[in-house]
Scaffold this motif. Structure first.
Motif, mmCIF file in Angstrom:
data_model
loop_
_atom_site.group_PDB
_atom_site.id
_atom_site.type_symbol
_atom_site.label_atom_id
_atom_site.label_comp_id
_atom_site.label_asym_id
_atom_site.label_seq_id
_atom_site.Cartn_x
_atom_site.Cartn_y
_atom_site.Cartn_z
ATOM 1 N N LEU A 81 0.811 -1.226 0.000
ATOM 2 C CA LEU A 81 0.000 0.000 0.000
ATOM 3 C C LEU A 81 0.847 1.280 0.000
ATOM 4 C CD1 LEU A 81 -2.934 -1.114 2.288
ATOM 5 C CD2 LEU A 81 -2.992 -0.680 -0.153
ATOM 6 N N SER A 82 2.143 1.126 -0.266
ATOM 7 C CA SER A 82 3.012 2.303 -0.417
ATOM 8 C C SER A 82 4.027 1.931 -1.499
ATOM 9 C CB SER A 82 3.704 2.574 0.919
ATOM 10 O OG SER A 82 4.528 3.698 0.838
ATOM 11 N N SER A 83 4.401 2.892 -2.350
ATOM 12 C CA SER A 83 5.276 2.535 -3.471
ATOM 13 C C SER A 83 6.708 2.296 -3.001
ATOM 14 C CB SER A 83 5.260 3.650 -4.523
ATOM 15 O OG SER A 83 5.980 4.771 -4.050
ATOM 16 N N ASP A 84 7.422 1.414 -3.710
ATOM 17 C CA ASP A 84 8.829 1.136 -3.384
ATOM 18 C C ASP A 84 9.646 2.418 -3.432
ATOM 19 O OD1 ASP A 84 8.084 -1.450 -3.266
ATOM 20 O OD2 ASP A 84 9.383 -2.165 -4.886
ATOM 21 N N GLU A 85 9.316 3.261 -4.393
ATOM 22 C CA GLU A 85 10.075 4.505 -4.570
ATOM 23 C C GLU A 85 9.989 5.391 -3.314
ATOM 24 O OE1 GLU A 85 8.458 6.820 -7.672
ATOM 25 O OE2 GLU A 85 10.420 7.406 -8.453
ATOM 26 N N THR A 307 -9.908 19.070 -3.880
ATOM 27 C CA THR A 307 -10.563 20.006 -4.807
ATOM 28 C C THR A 307 -9.604 20.410 -5.933
ATOM 29 O OG1 THR A 307 -11.813 20.841 -2.939
ATOM 30 C CG2 THR A 307 -11.811 22.230 -4.902
ATOM 31 N N ALA A 308 -8.305 20.441 -5.607
ATOM 32 C CA ALA A 308 -7.317 20.786 -6.644
ATOM 33 C C ALA A 308 -6.966 19.593 -7.522
ATOM 34 C CB ALA A 308 -6.059 21.334 -5.966
ATOM 35 N N GLY A 309 -7.618 18.464 -7.296
ATOM 36 C CA GLY A 309 -7.427 17.305 -8.171
ATOM 37 C C GLY A 309 -6.547 16.210 -7.591
ATOM 38 N N ALA A 310 -6.171 16.325 -6.314
ATOM 39 C CA ALA A 310 -5.285 15.315 -5.722
ATOM 40 C C ALA A 310 -6.016 13.991 -5.514
ATOM 41 C CB ALA A 310 -4.761 15.820 -4.381
ATOM 42 N N ALA A 311 -5.262 12.898 -5.662
ATOM 43 C CA ALA A 311 -5.802 11.575 -5.339
ATOM 44 C C ALA A 311 -5.707 11.349 -3.835
ATOM 45 C CB ALA A 311 -5.000 10.510 -6.068
ATOM 46 N N LEU A 312 -6.682 10.634 -3.281
ATOM 47 C CA LEU A 312 -6.650 10.284 -1.852
ATOM 48 C C LEU A 312 -6.267 8.819 -1.700
ATOM 49 C CD1 LEU A 312 -9.912 12.043 -0.547
ATOM 50 C CD2 LEU A 312 -7.585 12.949 -0.687
ATOM 51 N N HIS A 313 -5.604 8.515 -0.578
ATOM 52 C CA HIS A 313 -5.133 7.136 -0.377
ATOM 53 C C HIS A 313 -5.153 6.816 1.117
ATOM 54 C CE1 HIS A 313 -2.987 3.492 -1.288
ATOM 55 N NE2 HIS A 313 -1.868 3.865 -0.693
ATOM 56 N N LEU A 314 -5.381 5.561 1.453
ATOM 57 C CA LEU A 314 -5.356 5.045 2.839
ATOM 58 C C LEU A 314 -6.375 5.710 3.761
ATOM 59 C CD1 LEU A 314 -1.469 4.821 3.558
ATOM 60 C CD2 LEU A 314 -3.012 2.925 3.080
ATOM 61 N N MET A 315 -7.479 6.204 3.184
ATOM 62 C CA MET A 315 -8.405 7.012 3.993
ATOM 63 C C MET A 315 -9.113 6.221 5.095
ATOM 64 S SD MET A 315 -8.131 10.137 3.149
ATOM 65 C CE MET A 315 -9.601 11.058 3.573
ATOM 66 N N SER A 316 -9.086 4.898 5.013
ATOM 67 C CA SER A 316 -9.788 4.151 6.065
ATOM 68 C C SER A 316 -8.861 3.780 7.226
ATOM 69 C CB SER A 316 -10.412 2.877 5.480
ATOM 70 O OG SER A 316 -9.398 2.081 4.933
ATOM 71 N N HIS A 317 -7.634 4.324 7.214
ATOM 72 C CA HIS A 317 -6.656 3.924 8.238
ATOM 73 C C HIS A 317 -6.366 5.046 9.232
ATOM 74 C CE1 HIS A 317 -5.492 0.175 6.180
ATOM 75 N NE2 HIS A 317 -5.879 0.844 5.115
ATOM 76 N N THR A 318 -6.110 4.631 10.469
ATOM 77 C CA THR A 318 -5.673 5.597 11.491
ATOM 78 C C THR A 318 -4.349 5.104 12.086
ATOM 79 O OG1 THR A 318 -6.772 4.399 13.279
ATOM 80 C CG2 THR A 318 -8.036 6.160 12.189
ATOM 81 N N LEU A 504 -2.268 11.625 -1.877
ATOM 82 C CA LEU A 504 -1.238 10.711 -2.381
ATOM 83 C C LEU A 504 -0.056 11.534 -2.873
ATOM 84 C CD1 LEU A 504 -0.505 7.763 -3.044
ATOM 85 C CD2 LEU A 504 -1.523 8.118 -5.299
ATOM 86 N N THR A 505 1.143 11.144 -2.446
ATOM 87 C CA THR A 505 2.344 11.903 -2.830
ATOM 88 C C THR A 505 3.403 10.975 -3.400
ATOM 89 O OG1 THR A 505 3.161 11.647 -0.583
ATOM 90 C CG2 THR A 505 2.041 13.718 -1.069
ATOM 91 N N ASP A 506 4.411 11.579 -4.055
ATOM 92 C CA ASP A 506 5.506 10.753 -4.585
ATOM 93 C C ASP A 506 6.695 10.784 -3.621
ATOM 94 O OD1 ASP A 506 6.858 13.106 -4.978
ATOM 95 O OD2 ASP A 506 6.991 12.947 -7.162
ATOM 96 N N HIS A 507 7.853 10.323 -4.092
ATOM 97 C CA HIS A 507 9.025 10.180 -3.224
ATOM 98 C C HIS A 507 9.589 11.529 -2.775
ATOM 99 C CE1 HIS A 507 10.359 10.641 -7.333
ATOM 100 N NE2 HIS A 507 11.533 11.039 -6.888
ATOM 101 N N ASP A 508 9.159 12.622 -3.423
ATOM 102 C CA ASP A 508 9.604 13.945 -2.988
ATOM 103 C C ASP A 508 8.454 14.759 -2.401
ATOM 104 O OD1 ASP A 508 12.279 13.685 -3.568
ATOM 105 O OD2 ASP A 508 12.051 14.342 -5.645
ATOM 106 N N SER A 531 0.215 7.896 4.405
ATOM 107 C CA SER A 531 1.481 7.505 5.029
ATOM 108 C C SER A 531 2.335 6.626 4.127
ATOM 109 C CB SER A 531 1.188 6.747 6.323
ATOM 110 O OG SER A 531 2.371 6.166 6.810
ATOM 111 N N VAL A 532 3.649 6.850 4.201
ATOM 112 C CA VAL A 532 4.608 5.994 3.484
ATOM 113 C C VAL A 532 4.608 4.589 4.081
ATOM 114 C CG1 VAL A 532 6.544 6.671 4.990
ATOM 115 C CG2 VAL A 532 7.019 5.857 2.680
#
Ligand code: FAD
Length: 562
Positions: A81-85, A307-318, A504-508, A531-532
């Motif tokens: 659930l998190s990219s290798d990068e 609203t700015a078009g970002a993807a959401l990820h892991l929203m069911s986790h705390t 959702l974000t990338d490695h930077d 989260s990473v």
């Protein structure tokens, strides 16, 4: 009037402040905007631990690590659930970020025996990756500067006043001989600190999250970085498909701030937003159960990013953790360690154990939901202990009875914070738990304590469990009988110390859209971002470490040094 800067940082938790300081050190003009009247967010109320693989302090403790081992471990924990990068970026850069923290006046040391949370997963280490901040002298901020920072929560204080660091806390829990003197030393230092005592009740010796945020705030002030309090983000300015700044509510009006290089969102998760909790998290859910400060983290920047078009990820986790309520306190307390000590057990409505009480707090919270879903009534669950446990160990707001006996506890706590009875059956009836089930569980616990083996849930069978055990108790430091009257119970909720889903974000730390493309000018860190670590919590410090490390990487990307 419109403001113009290079970078706007939204929020003032540890990740936000580190990013702002780093950006200023790279020659950028920075502004920090914070919704609350105080600096520091949940970060200031936290333990301040950071999980930093292969960190610079491990060799001092005779420990070895490598980026490859840490990568293998986090990748296994993240369960796809998190990219290798991203994972690689984290395990490679965290140690550089930790060195930078020391350079700017926030030094950390590794905790040699604090094990990773999943000792059975390949790449886990029995200690050293978790680092704790050195104590910070608030004189560097001045009493006024200190008043600007969010105080810690009562659960992190001794007698509601004095700070204690992780090493001291562990020594006290382990009932080391030296800990008696440690406690006396902490009290003497606090009460004899006359000039400071006249200025403020707050302890000058900052530890944990207070030391972290105090040190970062001092670094921010040294660099004259402007910080706008009570200035919540309202929206992102979008121009030609890229983010060009923010609007914030300030002094009763909307203020536009243009950011020539980047907007970094670091405005926390959504744990204080009941509607978002109901939309995304497992049920039942209640914003009151979180241990984070009230009001602050309501997911504003997650919604602005979406609203700015970002993807959401892991929203069911705390970042799950059991919590308990103490009347008159404005937030629930997380129960991180007490449930691991010998002489207690946690039961559902059937009076049955359903989890290894010593397991990491996120897994504990998930086990509460699982038991509840099976119809066993684990929301709330009950931590039950006996007179021996009560005499020896602190739990929630109760200091050990050897120091503060029941007669000295607040009367109003009986039946709200703790329940007490001369028999287990009587206690079970008071708390609405099956009496036979409770008695049978206690009997079984007595057998496990004698043999040292918990065949039901394996409590005390690994190095992580044992860290918060009592080494004086044999054969298993996490297991003791629950046999001596009176008996006690406290109510546990499936709470959290923040949410872990977000943009959702990338490695930077660049924010990605649904097609996986970076949204120009927009970065996101901390619990504002997914989260990473995926759904897991690899070790103590897995939220603050990444928050600051991805802030560090974001700045490198912004100034073109990836
Ligand atoms: P925060 O630190 O909460 O900062 C977010 C800030 O954004 C807040 O100040 C908030 O007011 C502000 N904000 C919200 N909305 C807006 C808006 N619209 N505009 C502007 N500002 C806004 N984690 C660890 O890694 N190690 C630990 O030792 C640890 N111990 C903990 C102990 C406790 C008791 C608790 C409760 C948590 C602990 N945690 C720990 C978890 C950790 O504190 C959080 O995960 C972390 O602080 C989150 O950082 P953040 O920057 O994302 O959010």
């Amino acid at each position: 009037m419109e403001q113009q800067v290079d970078v706007v940082v939204v929020g003032s938790g540890a990740g936000a402040l580190l990013t702002a300081v780093r950006a200023a050190d790279e020659g950028l003009k920075v502004l920090v905007v914070e919704k609350a009247a105080l600096v520091g967010g949940t970060s200031a109320t936290s333990g301040g631990g950071i999980w930093i693989p292969d960190n610079h302090d491990m060799p001092r403790a005779g420990l070895r690590d490598s980026v490859e081992t840490a990568f293998r471990y986090v990748k296994a924990c993240a369960r796809g659930l998190s990219s290798d990068e991203r994972i690689l970026a984290y395990v490679e850069s965290a140690r550089h970020m930790a060195r930078y923290l020391a350079d700017i006046g926030v030094p950390y040391r590794c905790v040699p025996r604090y094990a990773d949370y999943y000792p059975g997963v390949p790449g886990a280490l029995p200690g050293g990756r978790t680092m704790d901040p050195l104590d910070f002298n608030a004189r560097r901020l001045g009493a006024q500067g200190l008043q600007q920072m969010r105080p810690t929560n009562p659960g992190q204080l001794i007698f509601g006043r004095m700070h204690i660091n992780a090493f001291e806390a562990q020594s006290m829990l382990a009932r080391e001989f030296k800990s008696r003197f440690t406690l006396l030393g902490i009290m003497a230092r606090y009460f004899l600190d006359y000039p400071w005592r006249w200025q403020t009740r707050r302890d000058r010796r900052l530890t944990g999250g207070q030391a972290l945020v105090g040190g970062l705030l001092a670094a921010l002030r040294q660099r004259d970085i402007p910080l706008w309090l009570e200035s919540p983000l309202q929206s992102l300015l979008l121009e030609d498909g890229q983010v060009a700044g923010v609007t914030v509510q300030r002094e009763g009006r909307l203020q536009r701030v243009r950011a020539a290089r980047a907007v970094v969102l670091a405005a926390g998760g959504f744990e204080r937003n009941q509607a978002m909790r109901e939309q995304y998290l497992p049920k039942p859910t209640d914003q009151a159960w979180t241990a984070t400060p009230p009001g602050g983290n309501t997911g504003d920047a997650i919604r602005a990013g979406a609203t700015a078009g970002a993807a959401l990820h892991l929203m069911s986790h705390t970042w799950g953790a059991p919590t308990l309520e103490v009347p008159k306190e404005d937030r629930f307390r997380a129960v991180f360690v007490e449930r691991s000590l010998p002489g207690c057990m946690v039961v559902n409505r059937l009076g049955r154990r359903f989890v290894n009480e010593s397991c990491p707090y996120p897994e504990f919270q998930q086990a509460m939901f699982a038991s509840h879903e099976r119809g066993e009534g684990a929301v709330p669950a009950w931590i039950v202990f006996d007179a021996d446990f009560r005499a020896r160990y602190p739990i929630g707001p109760l200091m050990p009875a050897s120091a503060v006996p029941d007669a000295k506890l607040r009367r109003s706590w009986l039946g709200t914070v703790y329940w007490k009875d001369d028999t287990l059956q009587g206690l079970a009836r008071q708390i609405g738990v099956d009496p036979q089930g409770l008695v049978a569980s206690a009997q079984r616990m007595g057998e496990f304590a004698r043999s040292g083996v918990d065949p039901d849930f394996g409590r005390g069978a690994n190095v992580f469990d044992r860290y918060y055990g009592d080494a004086h108790v044999k054969p298993n430091p996490n297991l003791a009988p629950i046999a001596k009257a009176p008996f006690y119970a406290m109510k546990l909720h499936p709470g959290d110390i923040g949410t872990k889903g977000g943009l959702l974000t990338d490695h930077d730390a660049r924010v990605l859209d649904a097609g996986g493309r970076p949204i120009e000018g927009l970065y996101c860190i901390g619990n504002n971002a997914a989260s990473v670590m995926g759904p897991s919590y690899p070790g103590a410090g897995s939220t603050l470490g990444p928050a600051m490390t991805f802030g560090f990487r974001a700045v490198a990307r912004i100034v073109g040094k990836p």
